[in-house]
Design a protein around this motif. Structure first.
Motif, PDB file in Angstrom:
ATOM      1  N   LEU A 133     -50.883  13.580   2.768  1.00  0.00           N
ATOM      2  CA  LEU A 133     -50.037  12.403   2.634  1.00  0.00           C
ATOM      3  C   LEU A 133     -49.374  12.334   1.267  1.00  0.00           C
ATOM      4  O   LEU A 133     -48.161  12.094   1.169  1.00  0.00           O
ATOM      5  CB  LEU A 133     -50.859  11.129   2.882  1.00  0.00           C
ATOM      6  N   THR A 165     -46.568  15.078   0.776  1.00  0.00           N
ATOM      7  CA  THR A 165     -45.405  14.845   1.637  1.00  0.00           C
ATOM      8  C   THR A 165     -44.647  13.593   1.216  1.00  0.00           C
ATOM      9  O   THR A 165     -43.413  13.595   1.153  1.00  0.00           O
ATOM     10  CB  THR A 165     -45.856  14.711   3.097  1.00  0.00           C
ATOM     11  N   ALA A 166     -45.369  12.514   0.924  1.00  0.00           N
ATOM     12  CA  ALA A 166     -44.715  11.262   0.543  1.00  0.00           C
ATOM     13  C   ALA A 166     -43.944  11.416  -0.755  1.00  0.00           C
ATOM     14  O   ALA A 166     -42.801  10.951  -0.872  1.00  0.00           O
ATOM     15  CB  ALA A 166     -45.754  10.147   0.421  1.00  0.00           C
ATOM     16  N   LEU A 198     -45.661  10.177   8.096  1.00  0.00           N
ATOM     17  CA  LEU A 198     -45.234   9.182   7.108  1.00  0.00           C
ATOM     18  C   LEU A 198     -44.981   7.829   7.751  1.00  0.00           C
ATOM     19  O   LEU A 198     -45.313   6.780   7.178  1.00  0.00           O
ATOM     20  CB  LEU A 198     -43.974   9.670   6.380  1.00  0.00           C
ATOM     21  N   GLY A 255     -46.997   4.472   6.948  1.00  0.00           N
ATOM     22  CA  GLY A 255     -46.309   3.233   6.587  1.00  0.00           C
ATOM     23  C   GLY A 255     -46.819   2.043   7.382  1.00  0.00           C
ATOM     24  O   GLY A 255     -47.019   0.953   6.827  1.00  0.00           O
ATOM     25  N   THR A 300     -54.364   5.104   5.499  1.00  0.00           N
ATOM     26  CA  THR A 300     -53.069   5.780   5.499  1.00  0.00           C
ATOM     27  C   THR A 300     -53.246   7.287   5.631  1.00  0.00           C
ATOM     28  O   THR A 300     -52.467   7.955   6.315  1.00  0.00           O
ATOM     29  CB  THR A 300     -52.285   5.451   4.216  1.00  0.00           C
ATOM     30  N   TYR A 335     -51.745   9.365   8.728  1.00  0.00           N
ATOM     31  CA  TYR A 335     -50.872  10.516   8.504  1.00  0.00           C
ATOM     32  C   TYR A 335     -51.475  11.780   9.118  1.00  0.00           C
ATOM     33  O   TYR A 335     -50.796  12.539   9.818  1.00  0.00           O
ATOM     34  CB  TYR A 335     -50.651  10.727   7.008  1.00  0.00           C
TER      35      TYR A 335
END
Length: 540
Positions: free
Chosen positions: A110, A113-114, A271, A275, A341, A345
């Motif tokens: 996560l 990538t974020a 993602l 979110g 999160t 993800y």
């Protein structure tokens, strides 16, 4: 993997000398030995000071004497309380709790990538001030900012093709060098002003603590420190580090880590799901921190009980005081946020297949913290020995006496207090511990010089921040070193110190300038808080 560039000049000398030092764990071990010897000499020599506020039954000042760490009662305490001293070490719980969640989010992919998605089209020149501002605002989350924002900044910089160590130093400078700077009062304000109040009341029982008493000052610090960190990072530190040739993920040179590579369908889906998880966790925390029922018109909240878990509803509290439980809960909040999160993800991106994968990620994060646990053990013992020796209070009293006898103009005296706090900060890392030592002396002393307790607190905060980032005795310094070594294994203690010295110098200069101008102009420090102060009933 990128190597550490050879440095020249004074900073290069600091780096080379620092890298020849023993491992930080052994530095603390040697300091424990030194503390045992020094405290014994101090106790044998009869070092003592009268306590500035406490008296005995005869009304005479209580004498605070140096205590040897080798005295029988000290040895008994250090040996019988060994587990409590280690597990009670303040930063330890914060680090382990947050890293449990961060391990899931990081290893699921996560974070990488974020950050890659966030910086793909972001202007590179705005990255540093954004990190600096986020780091300073991150202090609202207390110590969690150290273990969350600093490693994230490295990922952000690496994903943009910039040196991740520059991201670490910028975030470290913001979180620790700008420790007191913020746009909002928070948990630190409640902590420090609680200590200030205890120092004031013996002289002025009518003084009322105002947790927003430094609001304007710390907001100004934020706007002053942000461009300073920006300048030092981009003009000084990053040029010293040279170009980054590694990947966008720690320890990786893989082409798949190219920050400009398009995201896969699984990553984009991950993602989105992350979110959604973020919104759910944020909503839960909102419900626990805000009395939503009270916002409904024509509603009698008494029928609902009116209890909000993360909001102190004691009558008479200022909003920042009432929000202290919320600020204190953010460490747990970060852990839960990262777990959910990361799980959302990972399930969508295919990096987490079942609960065993998630548990293994948590365990891997704890394995990475093994070195820090060793450091924390020795650091905890050194701090405990320093506390029981009373040398901290004795040093603070003697230093404050020297300032009081200087006869310098008021702005210069306050600047000396900034420097004194910065010097003491090299040896005592905890902000509250130092202020608890200094406030009983400095606050009453300055009140007699017509300086408000709020101004005394503000001056202390400037000095407490600037030198945090150059002392290995600061409890999070070894952790930041561990973060840096994940990207550049040869990055040593001297390398980190040399990288942070320019920040410390410029932050101290800008903080001193701000303090001097603020006192000279007599600007308000916060709502109802002035620089000047009149103590009634005192013969001048």
């Amino acid at each position: 993997m990128a190597a550490v560039a050879t440095q020249k000049g004074f900073l290069g000398l600091v780096e080379r000398a620092g890298n020849r030092l023993p491992d930080p764990a052994f530095i603390f071990f040697y300091l424990i030995i030194v503390m045992a010897v020094v405290s014994s000499i101090a106790a044998f020599s009869g070092w003592s000071v009268p306590h500035p506020t406490q008296t005995n039954e005869n009304g005479e000042p209580l004498v605070v004497a140096a205590i040897s760490a080798l005295a029988p009662q000290s040895i008994e305490h250090l040996l019988t309380e060994m587990p409590e001293i280690f597990t009670g070490f303040h930063p330890l719980g914060y680090v382990l709790v947050v890293m449990l969640g961060a391990g899931v989010a990081e290893r699921a992919g996560l974070f990488g990538t974020a950050m890659r998605a966030a910086v793909r089209k972001a202007p590179r020149f705005l990255m540093t001030p954004a990190v600096a501002l986020a780091a300073m605002m991150g202090n609202l989350a207390a110590d969690a900012a150290y273990v969350v924002l600093i490693p994230l900044a490295a990922v952000i910089f690496a994903a943009a093709g910039r040196h991740p160590i520059a991201g670490i130093t910028a975030a470290f400078a913001g979180v620790s060098g700008g420790f007191s700077a913020n746009l909002l009062p928070g948990q630190l304000d409640a902590l420090l002003f609680g200590i200030t109040e205890a120092a004031v009341l013996p002289l002025d029982p009518n003084w009322v603590m105002n947790i927003t008493g430094n609001w304007y000052f710390i907001a100004a610090m934020t706007f002053i420190y942000m461009p300073v960190i920006w300048f030092v990072t981009d003009v000084i530190v990053e040029k010293r580090l040279g170009p980054w040739t590694g990947g966008a993920v720690a320890g990786s040179d893989d082409a798949d880590d190219d920050p400009n590579a398009p995201l896969t369908d699984g990553q984009r889906k991950g993602l989105r799901h992350a979110g959604y998880a973020t919104l759910v966790v944020a909503l839960i925390w909102l419900v626990m921190a805000v009395d939503l029922v009270a916002l409904i018109p024509f509603t009698d909240i008494s029928m609902y009980g009116g209890d909000v878990p993360l909001y102190d509803e004691t009558p008479g509290l200022l909003p920042a005081q009432a929000m202290v439980p919320f600020f204190q809960s953010l460490v747990a909040g970060f852990m839960i946020l990262f777990i959910f999160t990361g799980l959302a993800y990972g399930k969508a991106a295919g990096t987490i297949n079942n609960h065993r994968d998630m548990v293994e990620m948590m365990a891997a994060a704890m394995r990475d913290m093994g070195y820090y646990l060793v450091l924390a053990f020795f650091a905890a013992y050194f701090v405990e020995m320093f506390n029981i020796s009373n040398l901290g209070l004795i040093s603070a009293v003697n230093g404050a006496d020297a300032i009081r006898e200087s006869g310098l103009p008021l702005p210069a005296v306050l600047c000396l207090i900034v420097l004194f706090a910065g010097l003491l900060n090299l040896f005592v890392g905890s902000a509250s511990a130092k202020w608890a030592l200094m406030a009983p002396v400095l606050v009453p002393m300055l009140m007699l010089l017509n300086v408000s307790p709020e101004m005394a607190t503000a001056a202390y905060r400037v000095g407490d921040s600037a030198t945090n980032i150059i002392t290995p005795l600061m409890v999070y310094f070894p952790l930041v070193l561990v973060f840096a070594q994940r990207w550049v294994p040869g990055f040593g203690l001297g390398s980190l110190t040399a990288s942070m010295i320019p920040y410390s110098i410029w932050l101290l200069i800008s903080g001193l300038t701000l303090t001097f101008i603020w006192v000279l102009l007599g600007l308000p420090l916060g709502p109802g808080a002035e620089v000047g102060y009149t103590l009634t009933g005192v013969t001048q």
